[in-house]
Write an enzyme that holds these catalytic residues in place. Structure first.
Site, PDB file in Angstrom:
ATOM      1  N   TYR A  87       0.840  -1.218   0.000  1.00  0.00           N
ATOM      2  CA  TYR A  87       0.000   0.000   0.000  1.00  0.00           C
ATOM      3  C   TYR A  87       0.870   1.260   0.000  1.00  0.00           C
ATOM      4  CZ  TYR A  87      -3.770  -3.221   1.144  1.00  0.00           C
ATOM      5  OH  TYR A  87      -4.684  -4.244   1.122  1.00  0.00           O
ATOM      6  N   TRP A 123      -3.733   6.373   2.588  1.00  0.00           N
ATOM      7  CA  TRP A 123      -5.101   5.871   2.714  1.00  0.00           C
ATOM      8  C   TRP A 123      -5.811   6.675   3.796  1.00  0.00           C
ATOM      9  CZ3 TRP A 123      -2.462   2.758  -0.414  1.00  0.00           C
ATOM     10  CH2 TRP A 123      -3.169   1.912  -1.267  1.00  0.00           C
ATOM     11  N   ASP A 135      -6.566   4.923   7.431  1.00  0.00           N
ATOM     12  CA  ASP A 135      -5.255   4.562   7.977  1.00  0.00           C
ATOM     13  C   ASP A 135      -4.555   5.804   8.541  1.00  0.00           C
ATOM     14  OD1 ASP A 135      -5.956   2.714   5.664  1.00  0.00           O
ATOM     15  OD2 ASP A 135      -4.244   1.612   6.471  1.00  0.00           O
ATOM     16  N   TYR A 142       1.433  -0.546  -7.473  1.00  0.00           N
ATOM     17  CA  TYR A 142       0.065  -0.644  -6.971  1.00  0.00           C
ATOM     18  C   TYR A 142      -0.960  -0.615  -8.099  1.00  0.00           C
ATOM     19  CZ  TYR A 142      -4.221   0.140  -4.438  1.00  0.00           C
ATOM     20  OH  TYR A 142      -5.503   0.018  -3.961  1.00  0.00           O
ATOM     21  N   GLN A 192     -13.773   6.725   2.426  1.00  0.00           N
ATOM     22  CA  GLN A 192     -13.563   5.675   3.425  1.00  0.00           C
ATOM     23  C   GLN A 192     -14.166   6.164   4.749  1.00  0.00           C
ATOM     24  OE1 GLN A 192      -9.390   4.490   3.755  1.00  0.00           O
ATOM     25  NE2 GLN A 192      -9.892   2.391   3.177  1.00  0.00           N
ATOM     26  N   GLY A 234     -13.918   0.090   3.734  1.00  0.00           N
ATOM     27  CA  GLY A 234     -12.638  -0.300   4.330  1.00  0.00           C
ATOM     28  C   GLY A 234     -12.599  -1.774   4.689  1.00  0.00           C
ATOM     29  N   ASP A 285     -12.878  -4.630   2.733  1.00  0.00           N
ATOM     30  CA  ASP A 285     -12.924  -4.968   1.313  1.00  0.00           C
ATOM     31  C   ASP A 285     -13.770  -6.181   0.911  1.00  0.00           C
ATOM     32  OD1 ASP A 285     -11.029  -3.021   1.719  1.00  0.00           O
ATOM     33  OD2 ASP A 285      -9.541  -3.893   0.385  1.00  0.00           O
ATOM     34  N   TRP A 318     -11.113  -9.797   5.403  1.00  0.00           N
ATOM     35  CA  TRP A 318     -12.237  -9.309   6.229  1.00  0.00           C
ATOM     36  C   TRP A 318     -13.301 -10.384   6.417  1.00  0.00           C
ATOM     37  CZ3 TRP A 318     -11.969  -4.831   8.925  1.00  0.00           C
ATOM     38  CH2 TRP A 318     -10.957  -3.929   8.549  1.00  0.00           C
ATOM     39  N   GLU A 337      -0.507  -6.560   9.515  1.00  0.00           N
ATOM     40  CA  GLU A 337      -1.766  -5.994   9.024  1.00  0.00           C
ATOM     41  C   GLU A 337      -2.975  -6.527   9.795  1.00  0.00           C
ATOM     42  OE1 GLU A 337      -2.290  -6.660   4.846  1.00  0.00           O
ATOM     43  OE2 GLU A 337      -3.910  -5.204   4.672  1.00  0.00           O
TER      44      GLU A 337
HETATM   45  C1  GLC Z   1      -7.085  -2.594   2.626  1.00  0.00           C
HETATM   46  C2  GLC Z   1      -8.067  -2.522   3.786  1.00  0.00           C
HETATM   47  C3  GLC Z   1      -8.470  -1.086   4.013  1.00  0.00           C
HETATM   48  C4  GLC Z   1      -7.233  -0.246   4.248  1.00  0.00           C
HETATM   49  C5  GLC Z   1      -6.189  -0.433   3.143  1.00  0.00           C
HETATM   50  C6  GLC Z   1      -4.856   0.180   3.486  1.00  0.00           C
HETATM   51  O1  GLC Z   1      -7.677  -2.211   1.443  1.00  0.00           O
HETATM   52  O2  GLC Z   1      -9.174  -3.333   3.586  1.00  0.00           O
HETATM   53  O3  GLC Z   1      -9.349  -0.978   5.102  1.00  0.00           O
HETATM   54  O4  GLC Z   1      -7.558   1.096   4.383  1.00  0.00           O
HETATM   55  O5  GLC Z   1      -5.976  -1.796   2.906  1.00  0.00           O
HETATM   56  O6  GLC Z   1      -4.359  -0.337   4.695  1.00  0.00           O
END
Ligand code: GLC
Length: 422
Positions: free
Chosen positions: A38, A42, A45, A90, A110, A167, A169, A350, A392
């Site tokens: 990532y 975000w 986050d 990404y 989000q 969030g 997913d 999730w 994570e």
């Molecule tokens: C994934 C998670 C999301 C989060 C992102 C960055 O997509 O599901 O909730 O914000 O990763 O960590």
């Protein structure tokens, strides 16, 4: 609402390790959730990152949220990803989204955790934060207004238009609505997530085709809220969004009043969402749940989002009992889906795993509501992070580490909540 952020001078070894992760993931004014998997900013986050920074650098904490709002669209929407600097590692990147906000971004939002956490930074040092809060306040109100205008269904519940928006997913909450999305014409694309972590822990291709198809639909409609609302195939009322927004409004009201800002309208908005929370109550199952707004079908899923009710200031005695049942079934924190649900999958993102930041909102909310289990949630989160690292997410049955490593929000949650002495 209690303030859980006393700036403690003494740092344990683990606190130092958590701090080092925030510093390593800092890209100058914003943090990435984790390097590689990532590589951008975000939205939610960052809100957690801010709380982590607040333990050792309050200025940097404010900056994290300020940078997030530099990406705010004219409509008030604050995107879920800000692509500050290009990163080919990404997918889907800025070209796939095709948005034209002030900063290259995604076209969805989000959960607005930042609305709750900016007031916390203010409480930690009101003199230091007053001006910064004042500057952010109209932007935060505009974001909340945008939610209420474009993401509230006929029954008053807040919905999402893409699983990524919530969030959570690949949660089971979206399964029914995802069936209604026909990903025809999605075309060829190359996933990057499975190059960073094991594919068995990630969403499936079935899910991914639909994620991308929904992105392509938004792009085709120029991300215009009114155009997207028409015939929208994916609208799911979501406790994550609803309770987090409700709490955000409550926090804005208290902080706004404290600083003598114009809080007109907030009380009515809060009352509206309190009323709307009733729509999320699944009477058949006896818990807060999500439903497909297009056909009224419930997910029938007891998830970690169901337990955000207390964070939103909403209580129901049944939820206390459900929390106990879930904690009895899963030793390592509140899982993203109850282990006794046949759809439970301990390692798949999730659909089972424990997420430290969800545990923080659940644990704090429960503790505020006077539920002793809130502290139990904190202790279990502390234990799982201490034993398995700042990853994570975790397998809720074995505690095993999963997903990306050196994760910003897990480190931040340690600093802000889980790691404190009980
Ligand atoms: C994934 C998670 C999301 C989060 C992102 C960055 O997509 O599901 O909730 O914000 O990763 O960590």
């Amino acid at each position: 609402m209690t303030d859980t952020l006393p700036p403690e001078a003494v740092f344990s070894e683990r606190d130092e390790a958590a701090k080092a992760i925030l510093i390593a993931n800092d890209r100058g004014g914003y943090t990435v959730p984790t390097a590689g998997l990532y590589p951008y900013q975000w939205n939610w986050d960052s809100a957690f990152a801010a709380l982590g920074f607040a333990r050792f650098d309050l200025n940097r904490a404010w900056q994290e949220i300020e940078t997030l709002f530099t990406g705010q669209w004219e409509s008030g929407m604050v995107p879920h990803i800000l692509f500050h600097k290009p990163d080919p590692g990404y997918f889907p990147g800025p070209d796939v989204w095709g948005c034209n906000g002030p900063i290259a971004s995604s076209g969805i939002t989000q959960p607005p955790v930042a609305l709750s956490f900016a007031p916390r930074l203010l409480r930690q040092d009101p003199d230091f934060g007053a001006e910064r809060f004042r500057a952010l306040y109209p932007k935060m109100r505009a974001w909340a207004d945008w939610f209420l205008r474009w993401r509230r269904d006929e029954k008053g519940a807040i919905f999402v238009i893409h699983p990524w928006e919530s969030g959570r997913d690949n949660a089971v909450d979206w399964d029914n609505a995802m069936e209604g999305v026909d990903p025809q014409g999605v075309g060829y694309y190359e996933r990057r997530d499975t190059q960073h972590v094991d594919a068995s822990m990630r969403p499936t291709k079935y899910d991914y085709d639909r994620y991308i198809w929904l992105v392509q639909r938004g792009k085709r409609l120029g991300w215009d809220d009114a155009a997207m609302a028409e015939g929208n195939p994916f609208r799911v009322a979501d406790p994550t969004m609803h309770f987090i927004l409700l709490r955000g409004l409550r926090e804005l009201l208290v902080a706004g009043d404290h600083l003598g800002l114009d809080t007109e309208g907030l009380e009515a908005q809060i009352a509206g969402l309190e009323e709307g929370a009733k729509a999320l109550w699944n009477t058949g199952m006896g818990f807060f749940d999500s439903y497909n707004c297009n056909n009224g079908i419930w997910a029938n899923a007891l998830t970690n989002a169901s337990f955000l009710c207390w964070f939103g200031g909403v209580s129901a005695p049944e939820m206390d009992r459900h929390l106990q049942r879930v904690l009895d079934a899963a030793p390592y924190g509140v899982p993203s889906l109850a282990p006794f649900d046949p759809r439970f999958d301990a390692k798949r993102y999730w659909r089972g795993p424990t997420w430290a930041m969800m545990n923080m909102m659940i644990g704090e909310g429960a503790a505020e509501a006077g539920i002793a289990l809130g502290e139990e949630v904190r202790k279990r989160t502390q234990e799982v992070i201490a034993n398995y690292g700042f990853v994570e997410y975790f397998d809720p049955m074995t505690g095993e580490a999963a997903g990306g490593k050196a994760f910003t929000w897990t480190a931040a949650v340690w600093l802000a909540w889980a790691g404190k002495e009980g």
